[in-house]
Design a protein around this motif. Structure first.
Motif, PDB file in Angstrom:
ATOM      1  N   LEU A  37       0.905  -1.286   0.065  1.00 37.58           N
ATOM      2  CA  LEU A  37       0.075   0.034   0.170  1.00 37.58           C
ATOM      3  C   LEU A  37       0.777   1.397  -0.078  1.00 37.58           C
ATOM      4  O   LEU A  37       0.487   2.180  -0.404  1.00 37.58           O
ATOM      5  CB  LEU A  37      -0.925  -0.106   1.067  1.00 37.58           C
ATOM      6  CG  LEU A  37      -1.922   1.062   1.392  1.00 37.58           C
ATOM      7  CD1 LEU A  37      -2.924   1.257   0.161  1.00 37.58           C
ATOM      8  CD2 LEU A  37      -2.675   0.912   2.724  1.00 37.58           C
ATOM      9  N   HIS A  93       6.441  -2.280  -5.411  1.00 39.51           N
ATOM     10  CA  HIS A  93       4.871  -2.541  -5.270  1.00 39.51           C
ATOM     11  C   HIS A  93       4.521  -3.749  -6.203  1.00 39.51           C
ATOM     12  O   HIS A  93       3.654  -4.462  -5.760  1.00 39.51           O
ATOM     13  CB  HIS A  93       4.279  -1.257  -5.695  1.00 39.51           C
ATOM     14  CG  HIS A  93       2.833  -1.558  -5.777  1.00 39.51           C
ATOM     15  ND1 HIS A  93       1.908  -1.696  -7.084  1.00 39.51           N
ATOM     16  CD2 HIS A  93       1.611  -1.292  -4.887  1.00 39.51           C
ATOM     17  CE1 HIS A  93       0.911  -1.807  -6.826  1.00 39.51           C
ATOM     18  NE2 HIS A  93       0.533  -1.613  -5.574  1.00 39.51           N
ATOM     19  N   PHE A 141      -6.786 -13.019  -5.298  1.00 40.48           N
ATOM     20  CA  PHE A 141      -8.127 -12.265  -5.218  1.00 40.48           C
ATOM     21  C   PHE A 141      -8.630 -11.877  -6.453  1.00 40.48           C
ATOM     22  O   PHE A 141      -9.420 -11.171  -6.465  1.00 40.48           O
ATOM     23  CB  PHE A 141      -7.687 -11.123  -4.520  1.00 40.48           C
ATOM     24  CG  PHE A 141      -7.238 -11.262  -2.886  1.00 40.48           C
ATOM     25  CD1 PHE A 141      -8.400 -11.511  -2.138  1.00 40.48           C
ATOM     26  CD2 PHE A 141      -5.970 -11.316  -2.606  1.00 40.48           C
ATOM     27  CE1 PHE A 141      -8.092 -11.947  -0.653  1.00 40.48           C
ATOM     28  CE2 PHE A 141      -5.776 -11.512  -1.310  1.00 40.48           C
ATOM     29  CZ  PHE A 141      -6.611 -11.698  -0.249  1.00 40.48           C
ATOM     30  N   GLY A 200      -8.239  -6.328   4.962  1.00 39.13           N
ATOM     31  CA  GLY A 200      -9.192  -7.294   4.671  1.00 39.13           C
ATOM     32  C   GLY A 200     -10.827  -7.471   5.265  1.00 39.13           C
ATOM     33  O   GLY A 200     -11.586  -8.089   5.136  1.00 39.13           O
ATOM     34  N   ALA A 211     -12.732  -2.133   6.020  1.00 39.47           N
ATOM     35  CA  ALA A 211     -13.572  -1.534   5.221  1.00 39.47           C
ATOM     36  C   ALA A 211     -14.825  -2.121   4.871  1.00 39.47           C
ATOM     37  O   ALA A 211     -15.954  -1.702   4.765  1.00 39.47           O
ATOM     38  CB  ALA A 211     -12.821  -1.104   3.972  1.00 39.47           C
ATOM     39  N   LEU A 234     -14.510   4.636   3.122  1.00 38.52           N
ATOM     40  CA  LEU A 234     -13.213   5.348   3.128  1.00 38.52           C
ATOM     41  C   LEU A 234     -13.503   6.473   2.241  1.00 38.52           C
ATOM     42  O   LEU A 234     -13.727   6.259   0.940  1.00 38.52           O
ATOM     43  CB  LEU A 234     -12.120   4.386   2.533  1.00 38.52           C
ATOM     44  CG  LEU A 234     -11.764   3.006   3.293  1.00 38.52           C
ATOM     45  CD1 LEU A 234     -11.034   2.166   2.454  1.00 38.52           C
ATOM     46  CD2 LEU A 234     -11.302   3.229   4.634  1.00 38.52           C
ATOM     47  N   PHE A 282      -5.376  -0.010  -6.938  1.00 42.97           N
ATOM     48  CA  PHE A 282      -6.893  -0.412  -6.961  1.00 42.97           C
ATOM     49  C   PHE A 282      -6.855  -1.406  -5.932  1.00 42.97           C
ATOM     50  O   PHE A 282      -6.115  -2.450  -6.002  1.00 42.97           O
ATOM     51  CB  PHE A 282      -7.203  -0.806  -8.465  1.00 42.97           C
ATOM     52  CG  PHE A 282      -8.721  -1.176  -8.194  1.00 42.97           C
ATOM     53  CD1 PHE A 282      -9.626  -0.054  -8.331  1.00 42.97           C
ATOM     54  CD2 PHE A 282      -8.916  -2.554  -8.403  1.00 42.97           C
ATOM     55  CE1 PHE A 282     -11.256  -0.529  -8.391  1.00 42.97           C
ATOM     56  CE2 PHE A 282     -10.286  -2.949  -8.180  1.00 42.97           C
ATOM     57  CZ  PHE A 282     -11.330  -2.058  -8.339  1.00 42.97           C
ATOM     58  N   LEU A 320     -13.707  -9.825  -3.628  1.00 42.54           N
ATOM     59  CA  LEU A 320     -13.815 -10.607  -2.176  1.00 42.54           C
ATOM     60  C   LEU A 320     -14.784  -9.617  -1.649  1.00 42.54           C
ATOM     61  O   LEU A 320     -15.826 -10.163  -1.128  1.00 42.54           O
ATOM     62  CB  LEU A 320     -12.491 -10.720  -1.406  1.00 42.54           C
ATOM     63  CG  LEU A 320     -12.833 -11.074  -0.078  1.00 42.54           C
ATOM     64  CD1 LEU A 320     -13.368 -12.731  -0.110  1.00 42.54           C
ATOM     65  CD2 LEU A 320     -11.567 -11.273   0.795  1.00 42.54           C
ATOM     66  N   LEU A 322     -20.177  -8.788   0.395  1.00 38.14           N
ATOM     67  CA  LEU A 322     -21.633  -7.941   0.471  1.00 38.14           C
ATOM     68  C   LEU A 322     -22.771  -8.462  -0.295  1.00 38.14           C
ATOM     69  O   LEU A 322     -23.899  -8.574   0.347  1.00 38.14           O
ATOM     70  CB  LEU A 322     -21.052  -6.444  -0.040  1.00 38.14           C
ATOM     71  CG  LEU A 322     -20.192  -5.690   0.638  1.00 38.14           C
ATOM     72  CD1 LEU A 322     -19.693  -4.325  -0.223  1.00 38.14           C
ATOM     73  CD2 LEU A 322     -20.850  -5.249   1.867  1.00 38.14           C
TER      74      LEU A 322
HETATM   75  C1  HEM Z   1     -15.714  -2.689   0.653  1.00 38.03           C
HETATM   76  C2  HEM Z   1     -14.620  -3.011   1.089  1.00 38.03           C
HETATM   77  C3  HEM Z   1     -13.213  -2.248   0.840  1.00 38.03           C
HETATM   78  C4  HEM Z   1     -13.039  -0.853   0.215  1.00 38.03           C
HETATM   79  C5  HEM Z   1     -14.179   0.047   0.108  1.00 38.03           C
HETATM   80  C6  HEM Z   1     -11.713  -0.725  -0.018  1.00 38.03           C
HETATM   81  C7  HEM Z   1     -11.174   0.334  -0.566  1.00 38.03           C
HETATM   82  C8  HEM Z   1      -9.800   0.331  -0.879  1.00 38.03           C
HETATM   83  C9  HEM Z   1      -9.021   1.539  -1.400  1.00 38.03           C
HETATM   84  C10 HEM Z   1      -9.778   2.858  -1.759  1.00 38.03           C
HETATM   85  C11 HEM Z   1      -7.808   1.215  -1.813  1.00 38.03           C
HETATM   86  C12 HEM Z   1      -6.785   2.298  -2.551  1.00 38.03           C
HETATM   87  C13 HEM Z   1      -6.134   2.971  -1.449  1.00 38.03           C
HETATM   88  C14 HEM Z   1      -5.137   4.139  -2.447  1.00 38.03           C
HETATM   89  O1  HEM Z   1      -5.234   4.043  -3.543  1.00 38.03           O
HETATM   90  O2  HEM Z   1      -4.263   4.639  -1.618  1.00 38.03           O
HETATM   91  C15 HEM Z   1      -7.624  -0.163  -1.276  1.00 38.03           C
HETATM   92  C16 HEM Z   1      -6.386  -0.690  -1.303  1.00 38.03           C
HETATM   93  C17 HEM Z   1      -6.294  -2.101  -0.878  1.00 38.03           C
HETATM   94  N1  HEM Z   1      -7.185  -2.785  -0.468  1.00 38.03           N
HETATM   95 FE1  HEM Z   1      -8.893  -2.639  -0.244  1.00 38.03          FE
HETATM   96  N2  HEM Z   1     -11.121  -2.133   0.188  1.00 38.03           N
HETATM   97  C18 HEM Z   1     -11.940  -3.003   0.772  1.00 38.03           C
HETATM   98  C19 HEM Z   1     -12.106  -4.233   0.939  1.00 38.03           C
HETATM   99  C20 HEM Z   1     -10.743  -5.058   0.987  1.00 38.03           C
HETATM  100  C21 HEM Z   1     -10.562  -6.201   1.079  1.00 38.03           C
HETATM  101  C22 HEM Z   1     -11.460  -7.538   1.644  1.00 38.03           C
HETATM  102  C23 HEM Z   1      -9.032  -6.542   1.173  1.00 38.03           C
HETATM  103  C24 HEM Z   1      -8.593  -8.000   1.180  1.00 38.03           C
HETATM  104  C25 HEM Z   1      -7.700  -8.409   0.571  1.00 38.03           C
HETATM  105  C26 HEM Z   1      -8.508  -5.277   0.696  1.00 38.03           C
HETATM  106  C27 HEM Z   1      -7.209  -5.009   0.519  1.00 38.03           C
HETATM  107  C28 HEM Z   1      -6.551  -3.931  -0.063  1.00 38.03           C
HETATM  108  C29 HEM Z   1      -5.022  -3.841  -0.208  1.00 38.03           C
HETATM  109  C30 HEM Z   1      -4.107  -5.067   0.294  1.00 38.03           C
HETATM  110  C31 HEM Z   1      -4.814  -2.795  -0.653  1.00 38.03           C
HETATM  111  C32 HEM Z   1      -3.447  -2.271  -1.275  1.00 38.03           C
HETATM  112  C33 HEM Z   1      -3.307  -2.250  -2.837  1.00 38.03           C
HETATM  113  C34 HEM Z   1      -2.195  -1.643  -3.248  1.00 38.03           C
HETATM  114  O3  HEM Z   1      -1.480  -0.983  -2.693  1.00 38.03           O
HETATM  115  O4  HEM Z   1      -1.836  -2.169  -4.556  1.00 38.03           O
HETATM  116  N3  HEM Z   1      -9.332  -4.402   0.759  1.00 38.03           N
HETATM  117  N4  HEM Z   1      -8.869  -0.760  -0.792  1.00 38.03           N
END
Ligand code: HEM
Length: 406
Positions: free
Chosen positions: A90, A97, A108, A244, A247, A290, A352, A358, A363
Motif C-alpha cells: 500500500l 509494489h 484475489f 481485509g 472497510a 473510506l 486499486f 472479495l 457484500l
Molecule cells: C468494501 C470494502 C473495501 C473498500 C471500500 C476498500 C477500499 C480500498 C481503497 C480505496 C484502496 C486504495 C488505496 C489507495 O489508492 O491509496 C484499497 C487498497 C487495498 N485494499 Fe481494499 N477495500 C475494501 C476491501 C478490501 C479487502 C476485502 C481486502 C482484502 C484483501 C483489501 C485489501 C486491500 C489492499 C491489500 C490494498 C492495497 C493495494 C495496493 O496498494 O496495491 N481491501 N482498498
C-alpha cells in the motif's frame, strides 16, 4: 486560493459529510482544506485521473529527497509502525509494489474469490441463526464477523485468535484518523509489535505444516529466494488481515442502513446475482466506508490552477467524487436501477483495491442472505456514524427483526 474550512470532527460533518463535499465542489476544482493543510480534489474527474497519474505516488519520498525538502525526520517512537508500513504494498511504488502485489493478486481474482462463496454463505447463515430475541446490533453480530472470519480463512490464520487480531487492527488503523494523539500512536506501535510477533510465530507453525491457503503460498514465495523478505511476509499478512475487514465491515453496515432507510425492496435489490452485484456497487458509491486517500507529488507538477512542489501531499476525496453531479444524475439519490457507472470507492490505478472482488462477493452474499431470511428487518433508532474521519462507518446498527422469520 479556494480555502475550505471544515473540522473533520464536527458532529454534523461526521454524521453527514455530503453537504460539505457539495460546498467544496462549488468552491473549485481543488480546495485547500485548512484543517488538513493540503490541497484536496472533490470532483470525480480529478480523483479518477490523479489515482492513475504516475507523477503522484503513495511512497513518502526517499530520505535524501526528504532532507532536500527540509522535512523533519519521523519521531523515533513511531519507528516500528513506519517500518511495518514501508514493507507493505500500500505504501510502495514500483518496482517493489509490483513484486509484492504480484504475489497476492492471484489469490484475489474474481474466479479465485468465487471459490470462497459457499464459505461466506454458510457463515452469514450461521450468524443469522445465532441472533436471539428480536433485536440485535448488526455491526457486532453480522457485519464484523463475516469479513473477519472470511479473510482469516483465506489467509489460513487461526479463527480462535480473531478477537486479538481485531484489537490490533483497530489500534493500527486509528493512525489514519484525523487529529490522532500520542496515546493513539503509542497504542498503534504496541499493536504493530504484538501483531508482528504473533504472525512471525504463526508463520513458523505454518512452515512446519503448510496448507492450501494464502499464507502458505506466501511462505513458499519467501522460501523461493529474494521475492519476499520475512519482514515483507509479516507486513503483507498484517495488511491483508487489516484491509481485509476494516472497510468491508463498514461498507456492510452503511449498506444495510441505506437499504433500510430508503425502503428499497430487497426482492428487487437482490433478485438475481447480476442485480445483486449492481446493488452492491450502487451501495458502495452512495455511502462508501473510506472517504479520503492521499498521494505525494513525485515531481513539481501543475493540476488545473494548482501548482504543487515535489513532496507536496494531496487529498483525493473518494466520498465526494462519488456524489459529483457532473458524473451521476441525482447523485444524492440511492438508485438500484442506476446505469452502471464506475465509482471511486475502491480507488484506481496501480493501488486499486486488491480485495475488491472479495468485498463485492461478501457484500452480495451476506446482504442477500440477511434480507431473504429476515424480511421484516427494520432500524430501531437512528444509527450514528463514528467520529473517525477519513473512515465513514457506524458506531452500531441496532435493528428489530421478526425472529419467527428466520
Ligand atoms: C468494501 C470494502 C473495501 C473498500 C471500500 C476498500 C477500499 C480500498 C481503497 C480505496 C484502496 C486504495 C488505496 C489507495 O489508492 O491509496 C484499497 C487498497 C487495498 N485494499 Fe481494499 N477495500 C475494501 C476491501 C478490501 C479487502 C476485502 C481486502 C482484502 C484483501 C483489501 C485489501 C486491500 C489492499 C491489500 C490494498 C492495497 C493495494 C495496493 O496498494 O496495491 N481491501 N482498498
Amino acid at each position: 486560493m479556494s480555502l475550505f474550512r471544515q473540522s473533520p470532527r464536527d458532529p454534523e460533518f461526521v454524521q453527514n459529510p455530503y453537504p460539505a463535499y457539495q460546498r467544496m465542489r462549488d468552491l473549485g476544482r481543488a480546495v485547500f482544506w485548512e484543517e488538513y493543510g493540503f490541497w484536496c480534489f472533490p470532483h470525480f474527474h480529478e480523483v479518477h485521473a490523479l489515482l492513475r497519474d504516475r507523477r503522484f505516488g503513495r511512497e513518502v519520498l526517499h530520505v535524501a529527497a526528504r532532507k532536500e525538502l527540509g522535512w523533519t525526520p519521523e519521531p523515533e517512537h513511531l519507528a516500528p509502525f513506519s517500518a511495518f508500513e514501508a514493507a507493505t504494498m500500500l505504501e510502495r511504488e514500483p518496482p517493489v509494489h509490483t513484486r509484492l502485489r504480484g504475489l497476492v493478486n492471484r489469490a484475489f481474482t474474481a474466479r479465485a474469490t468465487d471459490r470462497v462463496e459457499p464459505y461466506v454463505r454458510a457463515l452469514a447463515n450461521r450468524m443469522i441463526d445465532e441472533f436471539t430475541g428480536d433485536e440485535t446490533d448488526l455491526l457486532k453480530t453480522f457485519c464484523t464477523p463475516i469479513p473477519v472470519y472470511t479473510i482469516a480463512h483465506l489467509l489460513g490464520m487461526p479463527a480462535e485468535r480473531t478477537d486479538d487480531m481485531l484489537g490490533w487492527s483497530h489500534a493500527m488503523v486509528a493512525m489514519y484518523q484525523f487529529g490522532r494523539d500520542r496515546a493513539t500512536e503509542e497504542a498503534a506501535v504496541a499493536a504493530t509489535l504484538e501483531f508482528s510477533a504473533f504472525v512471525e510465530d504463526y508463520i513458523a507453525t505454518r512452515r512446519r505444516n503448510p496448507g492450501d491457503d494464502l499464507l502458505s503460498h506466501l511462505i513458499a514465495a519467501e522460501e523461493d529466494g529474494d521475492r519476499l523478505s520475512t519482514q515483507e511476509l509479516v507486513a503483507t499478512c498484517i495488511l491483508l488481515m487489516n484491509a481485509g475487514h476494516e472497510a468491508t465491515v463498514h461498507a456492510m453496515g452503511n449498506a444495510i442502513k441505506t437499504l433500510l432507510e430508503t425502503g428499497v425492496a430487497a426482492g428487487d435489490a437482490f433478485e438475481c446475482a447480476a442485480r445483486a452485484k449492481r446493488t452492491v456497487d450502487e451501495l458502495l458509491r452512495f455511502d462508501p466506508p473510506l472517504h479520503m486517500f492521499t498521494r505525494f507529488a513525485l515531481q513539481d507538477v501543475r493540476v488545473g490552477d494548482v501548482s504543487l512542489n515535489k513532496g507536496d501531499r494531496v487529498g483525493l476525496l473518494l466520498g465526494a467524487a462519488n456524489r459529483d453531479p457532473a458524473r451521476y444524475d441525482a447523485p444524492d439519490r440511492f438508485a438500484i436501477d442506476r446505469e452502471a457507472l464506475t465509482h471511486t470507492s475502491f480507488g484506481g490505478g496501480i493501488h486499486f483495491c486488491v480485495g475488491a472482488p472479495l468485498a463485492r462477493l461478501e457484500l452480495a452474499v451476506a446482504l442477500s442472505a440477511l434480507f431473504e431470511r429476515l424480511p421484516g428487518l427494520a432500524l430501531s433508532g437512528t444509527p450514528r456514524y463514528a467520529d473517525t474521519y477519513h473512515f465513514h462507518g457506524l458506531e452500531a446498527l441496532q435493528v428489530r427483526f421478526n425472529s419467527g422469520a428466520c
